[in-house]
Scaffold this motif. Structure first.
Motif, mmCIF file in Angstrom:
data_model
loop_
_atom_site.group_PDB
_atom_site.id
_atom_site.type_symbol
_atom_site.label_atom_id
_atom_site.label_comp_id
_atom_site.label_asym_id
_atom_site.label_seq_id
_atom_site.Cartn_x
_atom_site.Cartn_y
_atom_site.Cartn_z
ATOM 1 N N ASN A 142 0.858 -1.169 0.000
ATOM 2 C CA ASN A 142 0.000 0.000 0.000
ATOM 3 C C ASN A 142 0.903 1.230 0.000
ATOM 4 N N HIS A 143 1.050 1.860 -1.164
ATOM 5 C CA HIS A 143 1.977 2.978 -1.310
ATOM 6 C C HIS A 143 1.579 4.179 -0.451
ATOM 7 N N HIS A 169 0.485 4.241 2.598
ATOM 8 C CA HIS A 169 1.029 4.113 3.939
ATOM 9 C C HIS A 169 2.551 4.216 3.948
ATOM 10 N N ILE A 170 3.200 3.789 2.884
ATOM 11 C CA ILE A 170 4.650 3.939 2.803
ATOM 12 C C ILE A 170 5.017 5.419 2.759
ATOM 13 N N VAL A 171 4.314 6.183 1.946
ATOM 14 C CA VAL A 171 4.569 7.624 1.846
ATOM 15 C C VAL A 171 4.239 8.305 3.166
ATOM 16 N N GLN A 172 3.152 7.889 3.803
ATOM 17 C CA GLN A 172 2.756 8.477 5.080
ATOM 18 C C GLN A 172 3.832 8.224 6.150
ATOM 19 N N LEU A 173 4.348 7.002 6.218
ATOM 20 C CA LEU A 173 5.399 6.688 7.192
ATOM 21 C C LEU A 173 6.680 7.457 6.898
#
Length: 60
Positions: A18-19, A21-25
């Motif tokens: 899930n991109h 959530h990766i960007v959010q983290l």
């Protein structure tokens, strides 16, 4: 959990990334580093805005 661990436990499972959530983290990590590097007493704008229920900042 690492990709290798998932493959060992569930060899036929489809892995999905899930991109969002990766960007959010990544954004949270950058904000944390920026806060640690800022001089004492300096607050960034996002820290002054209220957080929405999903963890994002309200626009303002």
């Amino acid at each position: 959990m690492s990709k290798a661990a998932v493959r060992r436990a569930l060899p036929h499972a489809m892995l999905i990334v899930n991109h969002l959530h990766i960007v959010q983290l990544a954004g949270r990590a950058i904000a944390e580093v920026a806060a640690k590097r800022s001089p004492p007493g300096v607050r960034r704008r996002a820290a002054l805005l209220p957080a929405t229920p999903n963890g994002n900042y309200a626009s303002g």
